[in-house]
Design an enzyme around this catalytic site. Sequence first.
Site, PDB file in Angstrom:
ATOM      1  N   GLN A   1      -3.930 -19.000  -4.054  1.00  9.74           N
ATOM      2  CA  GLN A   1      -3.995 -18.078  -4.563  1.00  9.74           C
ATOM      3  C   GLN A   1      -3.109 -17.685  -5.241  1.00  9.74           C
ATOM      4  O   GLN A   1      -3.203 -17.292  -6.848  1.00  9.74           O
ATOM      5  CB  GLN A   1      -4.320 -16.748  -3.417  1.00  9.74           C
ATOM      6  CG  GLN A   1      -4.354 -15.672  -4.975  1.00  9.74           C
ATOM      7  CD  GLN A   1      -4.163 -14.105  -3.789  1.00  9.74           C
ATOM      8  OE1 GLN A   1      -5.918 -13.469  -3.041  1.00  9.74           O
ATOM      9  NE2 GLN A   1      -2.810 -13.058  -4.090  1.00  9.74           N
TER      10      GLN A   1
ATOM     11  N   GLU B   1      -3.252 -12.325 -13.009  1.00 10.81           N
ATOM     12  CA  GLU B   1      -1.240 -11.889 -11.970  1.00 10.81           C
ATOM     13  C   GLU B   1      -0.129 -12.396 -13.418  1.00 10.81           C
ATOM     14  O   GLU B   1       0.340 -12.015 -13.760  1.00 10.81           O
ATOM     15  CB  GLU B   1      -1.198 -12.099 -10.865  1.00 10.81           C
ATOM     16  CG  GLU B   1      -2.019 -11.526  -9.976  1.00 10.81           C
ATOM     17  CD  GLU B   1      -1.237 -11.288  -8.796  1.00 10.81           C
ATOM     18  OE1 GLU B   1       0.389 -12.120  -8.958  1.00 10.81           O
ATOM     19  OE2 GLU B   1      -2.102 -10.231  -7.923  1.00 10.81           O
TER      20      GLU B   1
ATOM     21  N   ASP C   1       1.497 -18.408  -1.284  1.00 13.21           N
ATOM     22  CA  ASP C   1       0.204 -17.274  -1.133  1.00 13.21           C
ATOM     23  C   ASP C   1      -0.789 -18.222  -0.783  1.00 13.21           C
ATOM     24  O   ASP C   1      -1.908 -18.275  -1.862  1.00 13.21           O
ATOM     25  CB  ASP C   1       0.054 -15.918  -1.352  1.00 13.21           C
ATOM     26  CG  ASP C   1      -0.917 -14.796  -1.313  1.00 13.21           C
ATOM     27  OD1 ASP C   1      -1.263 -15.523   0.155  1.00 13.21           O
ATOM     28  OD2 ASP C   1      -1.031 -13.731  -1.664  1.00 13.21           O
TER      29      ASP C   1
ATOM     30  N   GLU D   1       3.190 -17.558   2.961  1.00  9.89           N
ATOM     31  CA  GLU D   1       1.561 -16.230   3.151  1.00  9.89           C
ATOM     32  C   GLU D   1       0.564 -16.367   3.197  1.00  9.89           C
ATOM     33  O   GLU D   1      -0.363 -17.318   3.012  1.00  9.89           O
ATOM     34  CB  GLU D   1       1.874 -15.443   1.362  1.00  9.89           C
ATOM     35  CG  GLU D   1       1.713 -13.849   2.196  1.00  9.89           C
ATOM     36  CD  GLU D   1       1.436 -13.305   0.849  1.00  9.89           C
ATOM     37  OE1 GLU D   1       2.080 -13.220   0.093  1.00  9.89           O
ATOM     38  OE2 GLU D   1       0.462 -12.686   0.313  1.00  9.89           O
TER      39      GLU D   1
ATOM     40  N   ASP E   1       0.054 -10.989   5.226  1.00 10.50           N
ATOM     41  CA  ASP E   1      -0.745  -9.895   3.473  1.00 10.50           C
ATOM     42  C   ASP E   1      -1.692  -9.757   4.668  1.00 10.50           C
ATOM     43  O   ASP E   1      -1.071  -8.076   5.432  1.00 10.50           O
ATOM     44  CB  ASP E   1      -0.482 -11.064   3.379  1.00 10.50           C
ATOM     45  CG  ASP E   1      -1.660  -9.743   1.897  1.00 10.50           C
ATOM     46  OD1 ASP E   1      -1.349  -8.381   1.969  1.00 10.50           O
ATOM     47  OD2 ASP E   1      -1.646 -10.452   1.090  1.00 10.50           O
TER      48      ASP E   1
ATOM     49  N   LYS F   1       2.523  -3.485   0.218  1.00  6.63           N
ATOM     50  CA  LYS F   1       2.019  -3.200  -0.377  1.00  6.63           C
ATOM     51  C   LYS F   1       1.227  -1.149  -0.057  1.00  6.63           C
ATOM     52  O   LYS F   1       0.767  -1.319   0.988  1.00  6.63           O
ATOM     53  CB  LYS F   1       0.677  -2.917  -0.515  1.00  6.63           C
ATOM     54  CG  LYS F   1       0.764  -5.018  -1.019  1.00  6.63           C
ATOM     55  CD  LYS F   1      -0.742  -5.804  -0.806  1.00  6.63           C
ATOM     56  CE  LYS F   1      -0.619  -6.981  -1.699  1.00  6.63           C
ATOM     57  NZ  LYS F   1      -1.730  -8.109  -1.308  1.00  6.63           N
TER      58      LYS F   1
ATOM     59  N   ARG G   1      -0.590  -5.539  -6.871  1.00  8.75           N
ATOM     60  CA  ARG G   1      -1.258  -5.808  -6.550  1.00  8.75           C
ATOM     61  C   ARG G   1      -1.758  -6.790  -7.296  1.00  8.75           C
ATOM     62  O   ARG G   1      -1.250  -6.616  -8.593  1.00  8.75           O
ATOM     63  CB  ARG G   1      -2.349  -4.486  -6.137  1.00  8.75           C
ATOM     64  CG  ARG G   1      -1.888  -3.706  -4.703  1.00  8.75           C
ATOM     65  CD  ARG G   1      -1.805  -4.372  -3.281  1.00  8.75           C
ATOM     66  NE  ARG G   1      -3.211  -4.926  -3.300  1.00  8.75           N
ATOM     67  CZ  ARG G   1      -3.783  -4.892  -2.453  1.00  8.75           C
ATOM     68  NH1 ARG G   1      -3.656  -4.387  -1.374  1.00  8.75           N
ATOM     69  NH2 ARG G   1      -4.867  -6.155  -1.791  1.00  8.75           N
ATOM     70  N   SER G   2      -2.661  -6.826  -7.002  1.00  9.89           N
ATOM     71  CA  SER G   2      -3.459  -8.077  -8.469  1.00  9.89           C
ATOM     72  C   SER G   2      -4.633  -6.883  -9.843  1.00  9.89           C
ATOM     73  O   SER G   2      -4.007  -7.756 -10.806  1.00  9.89           O
ATOM     74  CB  SER G   2      -4.622  -8.698  -8.703  1.00  9.89           C
ATOM     75  OG  SER G   2      -5.300  -8.828  -7.080  1.00  9.89           O
TER      76      SER G   2
ATOM     77  N   LYS H   1       7.862  -8.769  -4.863  1.00  9.59           N
ATOM     78  CA  LYS H   1       6.262  -9.989  -5.445  1.00  9.59           C
ATOM     79  C   LYS H   1       5.992  -9.312  -6.642  1.00  9.59           C
ATOM     80  O   LYS H   1       5.202  -7.654  -5.981  1.00  9.59           O
ATOM     81  CB  LYS H   1       5.514 -10.236  -4.208  1.00  9.59           C
ATOM     82  CG  LYS H   1       4.463 -11.767  -4.811  1.00  9.59           C
ATOM     83  CD  LYS H   1       3.512 -11.073  -2.928  1.00  9.59           C
ATOM     84  CE  LYS H   1       2.146 -12.440  -3.593  1.00  9.59           C
ATOM     85  NZ  LYS H   1       1.387 -12.441  -2.867  1.00  9.59           N
TER      86      LYS H   1
END
Length: 425
Positions: free
Chosen positions: A160, A202, A239, A282, A309, A334, A363-364, A385
Site C-alpha cells: 500500500q 495520498e 506499509d 507496517e 495499524d 490515528k 488517513r488516506s 505519517k
Amino acid sequence: MPDTTITRISGRRVWDSRGRATVEAEIELACGARGRAIAPAGASRGAREAVDLRDADGLGVTVAVANVNGAIAAALAGMDAGKQEDLDRALIALDGTPNKARLGANATVAVSLAALHAAARAHGLPLFRYLAQGRPMRLPLPEIQIFGGGAHAGRRIDIQDLMVMALAAGSFDEALEMTARVYHAAGELMRDAGKLRGVADEGGWWPEFASNEEAIETLTRAIERAGFVPGDEVAISLDIAASEFGAGGRYRLGLDGRSLDSDGMCELVLGWLARYAIVSVEDPLAEDDREGMMRFTAAAGRRVQIVGDDYLTTSAARVEAAIADRACNAVLLKPNQCGTVTETRAALDLARAAGWGCIVSARSGETEDLSIVHLATGWDAGQIKVGSFARGERMAKWNEALRIEEMLGRDAHFAGRSALPLKKS
Ligand code: 2PG
Ligand code: MG
C-alpha cells in the site's frame, strides 16, 4: 484563567481529499475562544476500528452531523473544554457502544479535537505547546510516501505505501528537503521508463510496476538517483497493509499472481528486508494473524520497526495485548480509529512505556485539518505519517511542522533516527 466552559457545539458537512463527505465540528467557549476540527477517513480500514458512521447510502454524513448538533451538543454544553478526559468520557458514555457505532467516530473525533483546539486557543497557545505543558518535545521523524499502492491506487500493486525516512536529516526542514529530492527522482525514473501515470490517493506516484518487488527496487534507485546512500541516509519504510489481501491465513498477491500461507508471507517480507534498506514495516501480516505477527517480530523486531495499524487500531487494550505477545514494536496512532483524543493518548502512553515506536498518522482521506502535526509534536510521539509529498492536504501538514520548528527556534530538537525502536548495534 480563561473561562473554558463550552457554550456552543455545531457540526457541518464538509468534503475530504477524495471528494467524499466528512464531519467538521466547531466549539465555542465562554471566553469567546473557538476550536474547529475535521474527521479524516480511511480506505484500508481495520475491521476493529471505531465506526465511521455513514448514511444508508454508504456515503453521506447527515446522521453523524445531526449527532454533533443534537445529542453531543446537548450532553457537552456547559462542560469544561480544559478537561479533555472528562469530555471524552462523556462522549464514550453517551455513545454506549464498544466502537462508537451509535454516534460515529467521525462525529466524536471531530468534537474531541475541536474541544482541544478551543482550549488551546483560550490559553493563547498553539496546540502543540498546550499539549506539551512545558515538557520537552521533538519534531517527529516523518515517513513520507513516494509510491502509493493497494487500496489507494486501485490495487494496481499489493503493497500500500512505499515510503522513505530521511535518517541523516538534522532537522525537520532538512528531512523534507531530502524527501523532495527522492520524490522528484522517483518521478523522473517513472517518466524515463514511460510509466508516469500521475499520483495515487495520498500523492505518491502511481505504481505502474510489473511486481511488488519492482516497486521496492525502483524506490531504492530513486534514493540513489537523489544522491543518497539507501539505509544510511534515506531508508525505506513499507506499509504492506496485508489485511487488504490476506485473511484466515491466506494471502493473495494479485500482482505477483501468488497465494501464500502465513509462513510464506513472512518469508516474502523477510526476503525484502534482507535485500533492501528497509527500516520499518507496517502490518506485514493480516489483522487476524496473531501468530504470524509474533513470528515476524521474533525474526525481525531487533533490527526493523514493526508497526501495527489495522492490527492495533489505536486501541490501548490491543496495544497492551501486543506488548505481552511481542507482536509488534511500534504503534500507528490515528485518532479516528478510536474516536477520541483521550483514547489515542492512552494507546500512545502504553506503547511508549514499552519502549515502542509511536507514529501519529493521517488517513488516506484527509483535509486541511492540521491537528495530527500538533499531536505528534506536542505529545513528543517521535514519528509522523501523513502521506506523500504532493497534494494540498498533505503539504499543509508538512508545512505546519516547518512553522512549528521555526516557532521552537533553539528548542527545536528533531527526533531523527532515535525515534525508531531499534537495538543499537
Ligand atoms: C494506512 C493509512 C494511511 P488508510 O493504512 O496506514 O496510509 O491508510 O487511511 O486508508 O487506512
Ligand atoms: Mg496502514
